[in-house]
Design a protein around this motif. Structure first.
Motif, short mmCIF file in Angstrom:
data_model
loop_
_atom_site.label_atom_id
_atom_site.label_comp_id
_atom_site.label_asym_id
_atom_site.label_seq_id
_atom_site.Cartn_x
_atom_site.Cartn_y
_atom_site.Cartn_z
N PHE A 188 0.84 -1.19 0.00
CA PHE A 188 0.00 0.00 0.00
C PHE A 188 0.88 1.24 0.00
CE2 PHE A 188 0.78 -1.06 4.43
CZ PHE A 188 1.08 0.17 5.01
N GLN A 189 0.30 2.33 -0.44
CA GLN A 189 0.99 3.62 -0.45
C GLN A 189 0.01 4.70 -0.02
OE1 GLN A 189 2.22 5.22 -4.29
NE2 GLN A 189 4.03 6.15 -3.35
N ALA A 190 0.36 5.42 1.04
CA ALA A 190 -0.46 6.52 1.54
C ALA A 190 0.17 7.84 1.12
CB ALA A 190 -0.58 6.45 3.06
N VAL A 191 -0.65 8.75 0.59
CA VAL A 191 -0.16 10.02 0.07
C VAL A 191 -0.93 11.15 0.74
CG1 VAL A 191 0.12 11.43 -2.00
CG2 VAL A 191 0.43 8.96 -2.13
N PHE A 215 -2.21 -3.02 9.33
CA PHE A 215 -1.02 -2.60 8.58
C PHE A 215 -0.49 -1.30 9.16
CE2 PHE A 215 -4.81 -1.10 6.38
CZ PHE A 215 -4.56 0.25 6.19
N LYS A 216 0.79 -1.04 8.87
CA LYS A 216 1.44 0.18 9.31
C LYS A 216 2.52 0.52 8.31
CE LYS A 216 3.67 2.34 13.32
NZ LYS A 216 4.16 2.14 14.71
N SER A 217 2.56 1.79 7.92
CA SER A 217 3.50 2.19 6.86
C SER A 217 4.93 2.20 7.36
CB SER A 217 3.13 3.58 6.32
OG SER A 217 3.34 4.56 7.33
N GLN A 218 5.83 2.11 6.40
CA GLN A 218 7.26 2.24 6.67
C GLN A 218 7.73 3.53 6.00
OE1 GLN A 218 8.76 -1.54 5.28
NE2 GLN A 218 7.70 -2.69 6.87
N ARG A 219 8.86 3.53 5.31
CA ARG A 219 9.38 4.76 4.72
C ARG A 219 8.48 5.25 3.59
NH1 ARG A 219 14.66 6.27 6.15
NH2 ARG A 219 14.61 7.76 4.42
N PHE A 220 8.33 6.56 3.52
CA PHE A 220 7.63 7.24 2.43
C PHE A 220 6.16 6.81 2.31
CE2 PHE A 220 12.10 6.48 0.90
CZ PHE A 220 12.57 7.72 1.27
N GLY A 221 5.56 6.41 3.43
CA GLY A 221 4.15 6.04 3.42
C GLY A 221 3.85 4.72 2.75
N ILE A 222 4.86 3.89 2.54
CA ILE A 222 4.70 2.62 1.83
C ILE A 222 4.89 1.46 2.81
CG2 ILE A 222 5.50 1.20 -0.10
CD1 ILE A 222 6.60 3.72 -1.38
N GLY A 223 4.14 0.38 2.65
CA GLY A 223 4.28 -0.80 3.49
C GLY A 223 3.57 -1.97 2.86
N ASN A 224 3.43 -3.06 3.62
CA ASN A 224 2.71 -4.24 3.11
C ASN A 224 2.15 -5.05 4.26
OD1 ASN A 224 4.45 -6.82 3.70
ND2 ASN A 224 5.93 -5.31 2.95
N PHE A 225 1.20 -5.91 3.95
CA PHE A 225 0.63 -6.82 4.94
C PHE A 225 0.17 -8.09 4.22
CE2 PHE A 225 -2.72 -4.05 3.41
CZ PHE A 225 -3.78 -4.90 3.15
N ASP A 433 11.81 -3.13 -2.04
CA ASP A 433 10.84 -4.13 -2.48
C ASP A 433 9.42 -3.59 -2.39
OD1 ASP A 433 10.82 -6.90 -3.47
OD2 ASP A 433 9.49 -7.24 -1.78
N ASN A 434 9.11 -2.84 -1.35
CA ASN A 434 7.80 -2.20 -1.26
C ASN A 434 7.59 -1.23 -2.41
OD1 ASN A 434 6.94 -3.51 1.08
ND2 ASN A 434 7.86 -1.97 2.43
N LEU A 435 8.65 -0.50 -2.75
CA LEU A 435 8.56 0.44 -3.87
C LEU A 435 8.21 -0.29 -5.16
CD1 LEU A 435 9.13 3.48 -4.69
CD2 LEU A 435 11.39 2.66 -5.40
N MET A 436 8.81 -1.46 -5.38
CA MET A 436 8.53 -2.23 -6.60
C MET A 436 7.07 -2.67 -6.64
SD MET A 436 11.33 -2.30 -8.33
CE MET A 436 11.58 -0.65 -7.68
N LEU A 437 6.49 -2.94 -5.49
CA LEU A 437 5.11 -3.43 -5.46
C LEU A 437 4.09 -2.34 -5.74
CD1 LEU A 437 5.32 -5.79 -2.34
CD2 LEU A 437 5.22 -6.46 -4.75
N VAL A 438 4.41 -1.09 -5.40
CA VAL A 438 3.41 -0.03 -5.58
C VAL A 438 3.60 0.75 -6.88
CG1 VAL A 438 3.15 0.24 -3.09
CG2 VAL A 438 4.75 1.72 -4.32
N HIS A 439 4.67 0.46 -7.63
CA HIS A 439 4.87 1.12 -8.92
C HIS A 439 4.75 0.08 -10.03
CE1 HIS A 439 6.48 4.40 -6.51
NE2 HIS A 439 6.35 5.17 -7.58
#
Length: 800
Positions: A188-191, A215-225, A433-439
Motif C-alpha cells: 500500500f501507499q499513503a499520500v 497494517f502500518k506504513s514504513q518509509r515514504f508512506g509505503i508498506g505491506n501486509f 521491495d515495497n517500492l517495486m510493489l506499488v509502482h
C-alpha cells in the motif's frame, strides 16, 4: 491479469490427462517462442530513448537563468545514443500550462541550454520536462520531469495555499490480483495533501466490520501486509493518517480463480518465486524474467498441489529493475511484479577542491578524476554546478544514476530515489521491495509484445535536425490534399529553403537540419489556382502530459531574510552584468552555401548602372535568362549550360528563398531593393517537379523587403534550435579586478555543461568566489559510453 490479450486459443479438455513431460514441453514452447522471442522482436521494433536533465540548481528567482545539461540514452541499455539531434525542454506550471519552451541541439547524446526567467511569472512550483520527438510516440509518463521552485520577488507572494489533493491510499496485491482462498502480500501507499508519502496505520475489516488484518506504513508512506480473501466477503480498509485524517476505502476485488505470486529471499545468493493456484491445479507454469527487454532463459514447472516454486540466483539478474512474469500453459501472462537490484558498479567520480574555506573573490580550483574501468582509460561526459545552499536551496532531488536505473523505469513520483542506492541494509532492501510493489511497469505492455504487431509511429526521430510537420487541405471541402508540392522558406541573407510533396493524408514534412533561433517561416503550396489550399503547421512540442502530481509552494519558516538576499543579488546582477550574462553565440556552421550550391552566374547589381524596372535589369544584364511576355504575363527561360539552348519550361524563381510562381510580381518589384541575382543553368528536381534552372534574387537585408506573398501562404513564428548563452564568470586575477567596486552577488558561482576528461580521466577547473559568504555545493554528474552513470558532491565555505 485483466485486460491482457490472449495470443493463443487452445482446446484443453484433455489437458489434465496428458503426461507432465508433455505439459512442460508445451509450456516451454510458449515461453521460449512466444515470449523470449517476442521480447527480442519488440525490442528491435520499438527502440526507445530516455533523457536525464542536470539543472544548475533547484531554487530560482525571476531574472535568473535556469542552466541545464541534457543526457540522452538508449532506454534499454542506458548508453548515450546519437539518434535524436534535438531535445524539447519546457517549463510548465503545475496544471500543465507551457510557459517557456525551447529546442536544444544534441550532439552525441548530449546538449545544453538555458531559460531566462521573466518577471511575468508568479511565485510557485514549476515543472521542467524534456523529451525528444521520437519519445512522443510513447507515454508522456516516460518524459523527464523535475520540480523547480521559482520566486518572483517583485510580486507579492501568493498566500500559502492548501494543496487541492486529497489524502489517498492505494493497495497493490503482489502479482496483480487477489484470489479467493489464496494468501497474498498486499502493498500500500499513503499520500498526503502535498502529494508526498505520509505515515499511516490501519485495519482491514470484512462486511461484518470484523478486523481481519492490520497494517502500518514504513518509509515514504509505503508498506505491506498479508491477507487472505474469503468467498462471499467484501473488504474495506480503515486508514488513519498521521495527521488524524481517517479514510475508508475498498480493497481490490478478489477473483474466484487465478494465480498469486510471492517473491521472498532464501539467502544472500538466492530468491524464491512461489506461485499459488487452486489445490487441484496441475498446470504448467513458466517464469520469464527480463530487464529492459533482455530476457533470461524461461523456466517451466508443473504445479504440485497448487504451488509452483522457482529458485533464482541473484547473480543471474540484471542490475536495475527486473520484471518477473508468470505465464500459464496457454501462453497467457497471469502474474507480474518488479524486483530491484541496485547496480554494484557506477561511474566513480572523484571530486576535490583545493581548499575547504575561501575568502571572497578568491580562486577555487577543482579536480575531477574518473576511476579506471576494466583497465581501460576512463572516459565520460560530465557537467558541473557550483551554488550556495541554505534553507531555500538544497541539493538536487535527482541524480543521474538513480534516475536512469530506477526513476525512469517506474511510473509516478519516487521520493529520495538516491536512498535506494546509498543504503544497503535490510531496511533499505525492504523499502525497495515495497517500492517495486506499488509502482507498475511502464516501458512495455504485454498486449503489445504478444500481439506481434508493429506500432504505428506518428513522430519521426530527428536525426539530422528539427523536422517541421503539418497538413495541407482543400479549402472548400477540408479534405486532405495529396500529391501537392509544398515549399518552406526562412527568409534571410543565408535563407533556408525546403520542399516536399504531401502524402495520401495531406501530411507534409520538412527536415530543417541546422536551424537556429526563432524565425519567421513561410509555407506555401504550388497552387496554380491561387488560394485553393489551407496549410496547418503542427507544434513541435508534446500536447500530452503525465499524471504526476507536485506539491504547492511552501517556504521554510525563516525564508524572509534569505529571500530578500536572493532578490537583491539578482537585481544587482541584472543591473551590472546583464549584457555579459545574456550573450548568445551561434554554434559553428561550416556549410553556408545555398541548397543549389554555387550558382553558375552571380550578378551584383551595384556593379552595374541601376535601371528603374526589373524587366530592363533582366533583359540588359542577365543574359542567361530570357524574359518573354505573352498576353500581359511574363515568363522566364534559363539557358541550358550544356546545350547553350534555352530550356522550354519555367525555372524555379526565388526571392530571399521564397518561391515566386507569378513572374509579373518579380517584374513589378523595385529593382533598387535587389542586391544580387544568381542563376543556376541546369535542371533542379524537387519532389514531383523538375525545374529547368533556378533564378534566385536576394534583397539587401534578406527580409523580402515588402514583396507580396502568394494567396494561401502561411506565415508563422517557429522555434529553431536554441542559440547558446554564455555563462558569465568574472575573473579576479589582478589587484585591480579584486578591488573593483562592481558588486558580485552571484549565488551560482560556476556552471560547466561540457567537461571532457583527458586521456587519464582527469579534469581541472577554476573559478572565483563572489562577495556572498556561505556554504557552497559542487555537484558533478555524468555518464560514460558504456552506460555507467555517477555523481558526486563536494562542499566548501566562503567567509567575508
Amino acid at each position: 491479469m485483466p485486460g491482457l490479450k490472449k495470443i493463443k486459443q487452445h482446446i484443453i479438455l484433455t489437458l489434465l490427462l496428458l503426461p507432465a513431460s508433455f505439459l512442460i514441453s508445451r509450456a516451454q514452447q510458449h515461453a521460449d517462442a512466444d515470449v523470449a522471442g517476442l521480447l527480442k522482436t519488440y525490442h528491435s521494433q520499438n527502440f526507445q530513448e530516455k533523457i536525464f536533465v542536470h539543472t544548475s540548481k533547484s531554487f530560482y528567482v525571476c531574472g535568473e537563468n535556469i542552466w541545464f545539461k541534457i543526457y540522452n540514452v538508449d532506454a534499454y541499455g542506458n548508453r548515450p545514443v546519437a539518434i535524436s539531434m534535438v531535445s524539447y525542454v519546457e517549463l510548465l506550471s503545475r496544471d500543465h500550462k507551457p510557459l517557456l519552451q525551447s529546442n536544444i541541439e544534441l550532439n552525441g547524446g548530449s546538449g545544453s541550454g538555458s531559460f531566462m526567467l521573466p518577471f511575468s511569472l508568479g511565485s510557485g512550483v514549476y515543472v521542467l520536462r524534456a523529451y525528444t520527438n521520437w519519445m512522443k510516440n510513447f507515454s508522456p509518463e516516460l518524459f523527464f520531469e523535475t520540480p523547480l521552485t521559482i520566486i518572483n520577488s517583485l510580486k507579492k507572494l501568493p498566500p500559502v495555499e492548501k494543496d487541492s489533493f486529497a489524502y489517498r491510499i492505494r493497495f497493490f496485491p503482489e502479482g496483480g490480483n487477489l484470489v479467493i482462498g489464496l494468501q497474498s502480500k498486499v502493498a500500500f501507499q499513503a499520500v498526503g495533501r502535498d502529494g508526498l508519502g505520509i505515515r499511516c496505520s490501519g485495519i482491514i475489516v470484512n462486511k461484518h466490520n470484523d478486523s481481519v488484518s492490520s497494517f502500518k506504513s514504513q518509509r515514504f508512506g509505503i508498506g505491506n501486509f498479508k491477507f487472505t480473501p474469503l468467498k462471499d466477503e467484501t473488504y474495506k480498509a480503515v486508514t488513519t493518517m498521521e495527521t488524524g485524517e481517517t479514510i475508508i476505502s475498498d480493497l481490490p476485488p478478489a477473483l474466484s480463480d487465478g494465480y498469486v505470486m510471492h517473491v521472498c529471499p532464501v539467502n544472500k545468493e538466492n530468491i524464491k518465486v512461489l506461485v499459488f493456484s487452486g489445490e487441484s491445479s496441475t498446470d504448467a507454469i513458466s517464469l520469464v524474467v527480463h530487464s529492459r527487454l533482455q530476457s533470461n532463459k524461461p523456466e517451466t514447472k508443473i504445479t504440485a498441489k497448487g504451488i509452483t516454486e522457482f529458485i533464482i540466483n541473484i547473480k543471474d539478474l540484471a542490475e536495475g529493475v527486473s520484471h518477473f512474469t508468470i505465464f500459464n500453459s496457454l501462453g497467457q501472462p497471469v502474474c507480474e511484479r518488479l524486483y530491484f537490484q541496485a547496480p554494484i558498479e557506477k561511474l566513480a567520480i572523484g571530486l576535490t577542491t583545493d581548499q575547504q574555506e575561501y575568502a571572497t573573490r578568491k580562486k577555487v580550483g577543482i579536480e575531477i578524476s574518473l576511476g579506471d574501468i576494466d583497465g581501460l582509460p576512463a572516459n565520460a561526459d560530465l557537467s558541473l554546478s557550483v551554488f550556495r545552499i541554505d534553507s531555500l536551496e538544497g541539493l538536487p532531488l535527482n541524480d543521474i544514476q538513480s534516475y536512469l536505473w530506477l526513476g525512469s523505469e517506474l511510473k509516478g513520483t519516487i521520493e529520495s530515489p538516491s536512498y535506494y542506492f546509498n543504503s544497503m541494509d535490510s531496511t533499505a532492501q525492504e523499502a525497495a521491495d515495497n517500492l517495486m510493489l506499488v509502482h507498475g511497469w511502464s516501458r512495455i505492455k504485454w498486449e503489445d509484445v504478444l500481439s506481434q504487431g508493429k506500432a504505428p509511429f506518428k513522430f519521426l526521430p530527428e536525426y539530422e535536425g528539427p523536422v517541421i510537420s503539418g497538413r495541407i487541405r482543400e479549402r472548400n471541402s477540408g479534405a486532405p490534399a495529396k500529391g501537392i508540392e509544398t515549399f518552406l522558406t526562412v527568409p534571410a541573407q543565408k535563407f533556408l529553403f525546403k520542399s516536399c510533396t504531401s502524402d495520401q493524408k495531406g501530411q507534409i514534412l520538412f527536415n530543417l537540419n541546422k536551424f537556429y533561433g526563432n524565425n519567421e517561416v513561410i509555407v506555401q503550396a504550388f497552387d496554380k489556382l491561387k488560394g485553393v489550399y489551407n496549410i496547418d503547421i503542427f507544434t513541435p512540442f508534446a500536447t500530452d502530459f503525465s499524471s504526476r502530481r507536485y506539491p504547492s509552494l511552501k517556504l521554510p519558516g525563516k525564508w524572509q531574510d534569505q529571500l530578500l538576499s536572493y532578490s537583491v543579488e539578482t537585481q544587482v546582477e541584472n543591473v551590472y552584468v546583464q549584457d555579459k550574462s545574456q550573450t548568445f553565440y551561434l554554434p559553428g556552421v561550416k556549410d553556408t552555401t545555398a541548397f543549389y550550391s554555387t550558382p553558375d552566374k552571380t550578378y551584383r547589381l551595384d556593379d552595374y548602372t541601376r535601371f528603374i524596372t526589373m524587366e530592363e535589369v533582366m533583359r540588359e544584364y542577365v543574359t542567361e535568362v530570357r524574359v518573354r511576355k505573352q498576353q500581359e504575363s511574363f515568363t522566364y527561360q534559363v539557358m541550358n549550360a550544356a546545350s547553350k539552348f534555352f530550356f522550354d519550361n519555367n525555372p524555379l524563381v526565388l526571392l530571399d528563398g521564397l518561391p515566386v510562381f507569378d513572374m509579373n510580381k518579380i517584374i513589378d518589384f523595385n529593382p533598387l531593393k535587389i542586391k544580387s541575382v544568381e542563376v543556376v543553368t541546369k535542371k533542379y528536381f524537387s519532389g514531383n517537379n523538375a525545374f529547368e534552372g533556378i533564378v534566385s534574387y536576394r534583397t539587401y537585408k534578406g527580409d523580402l523587403d515588402g514583396f507580396p506573398l502568394e494567396p494561401g501562404a502561411l506565415v508563422l513564428e517557429y522555434p529553431g534550435v536554441q542559440l547558446q548563452r554564455e555563462f558569465y564568470s568574472p575573473q579576479y586575477e589582478t589587484p585591480e579586478q579584486v578591488e573593483s567596486r562592481t558588486p558580485d552577488f552571484r549565488n551560482l558561482l560556476f556552471w560547466a555543461p561540457v567537461i571532457k576528461p583527458d586521456a587519464n580521466g582527469n579534469s581541472r577547473l577554476a573559478f572565483f568566489t563572489s562577495d556572498r559568504p556561505g556554504r557552497y555545493a559542487v555537484v558533478v554528474q555524468g555518464i560514460n559510453d558504456k552506460g555507467m552513470a555517477g555523481s558526486n558532491t563536494a562542499f566548501f565555505t566562503i567567509h567575508k
